[in-house]
Motif scaffolding. Structure first.
Motif, mmCIF file in Angstrom:
data_model
loop_
_atom_site.group_PDB
_atom_site.id
_atom_site.type_symbol
_atom_site.label_atom_id
_atom_site.label_comp_id
_atom_site.label_asym_id
_atom_site.label_seq_id
_atom_site.Cartn_x
_atom_site.Cartn_y
_atom_site.Cartn_z
ATOM 1 N N GLY A 14 0.780 -1.141 -0.153
ATOM 2 C CA GLY A 14 -0.181 -0.210 -0.161
ATOM 3 C C GLY A 14 0.967 1.162 0.310
ATOM 4 N N TRP A 16 1.509 4.445 2.327
ATOM 5 C CA TRP A 16 1.341 4.789 3.707
ATOM 6 C C TRP A 16 2.210 6.427 3.865
ATOM 7 C CZ3 TRP A 16 0.198 1.230 7.197
ATOM 8 C CH2 TRP A 16 0.169 -0.157 6.856
ATOM 9 N N THR A 41 5.689 3.588 -0.489
ATOM 10 C CA THR A 41 4.957 3.032 -1.342
ATOM 11 C C THR A 41 5.520 1.956 -1.309
ATOM 12 O OG1 THR A 41 4.617 4.892 -2.485
ATOM 13 C CG2 THR A 41 3.877 2.905 -4.004
ATOM 14 N N ASN A 155 -4.220 -0.955 9.626
ATOM 15 C CA ASN A 155 -3.285 0.356 8.724
ATOM 16 C C ASN A 155 -2.519 1.555 9.143
ATOM 17 O OD1 ASN A 155 -5.288 -0.042 6.321
ATOM 18 N ND2 ASN A 155 -7.222 0.104 7.116
ATOM 19 N N ARG A 182 -2.163 3.678 6.327
ATOM 20 C CA ARG A 182 -2.330 3.238 4.790
ATOM 21 C C ARG A 182 -3.133 4.675 4.345
ATOM 22 N NH1 ARG A 182 -1.835 -2.137 3.337
ATOM 23 N NH2 ARG A 182 -2.852 -2.178 6.169
#
Length: 183
Positions: A14, A16, A41, A155, A182
């Motif tokens: 993801g 971040w 990334t 996340n 995230r």
């Protein structure tokens, strides 16, 4: 309760972002404190790697950009891989920074109650892992050791990393700590 880890790297994938970091930068006279923000990334590598028909690896590649809050200047750019050795249950982090330093650090991944921890380290003259540096960096800012710990819960990704340097005629412990989310 600790669980068996099949592939810890899936939790990293993801984009971040974090804005709470403070970089303590060594200087010849007086060290600087530079607040920063960053974007990390992390993407999957769409193939399983097999070495000598024995070693099974999976990996993710990443790019980290760190900018100083005061002037938006890029102070750190890092490109690398997190690599999971399925058979040995070993986590590896290989990366290069644009100052002429490359690192391969190894360690372990643990997961307890949905909290994933990735811990890697390397020392100068390590027999298992390595630090490669340009002649300039060896002379001016030699990396003596490096350790990094990522903690991922849902996340939120928190990290601590410490680089021990021989710089400006002294040994300097450079530590970065930040929490990213995230997006």
């Amino acid at each position: 309760m600790s669980t068996v880890i099949e592939n810890p790297l899936v939790k990293l994938i993801g984009v971040w972002k974090g804005a709470e970091g403070v970089d303590l930068a060594p200087k010849p006279d007086e060290d600087e404190n530079n607040p920063y923000y960053e974007v990390l990334t992390i993407e999957p590598v769409d193939l399983e790697i097999e070495n000598a028909e024995e070693q099974e690896l999976v990996s993710v590649r990443y790019h980290q950009i760190v900018r100083e809050k005061a002037n938006n200047k890029v102070s750190h750019s890092e490109t690398g891989y997190w690599i999971w050795d399925k058979n040995e249950h070993t986590i590896m982090n290989s990366f290069s920074i644009t100052r002429g330093v490359s690192v391969l650090a190894g360690g372990e991944a643990t997961e307890v109650n949905n909290e994933l921890k990735l811990s890697v380290a390397v020392l100068e003259n390590d027999t298992k892992w390595g630090i490669v540096q340009s002649p300039f960096m060896l002379k001016k800012a030699k990396t003596l050791s490096f350790k990094r710990e990522f903690t991922v819960i849902d996340n939120k990704l928190s990290y601590t990393q410490e680089t021990l340097l021989d710089i400006y005629g002294k040994t300097f412990s450079h530590t970065d700590v930040n929490t990213l989310y995230r997006v």
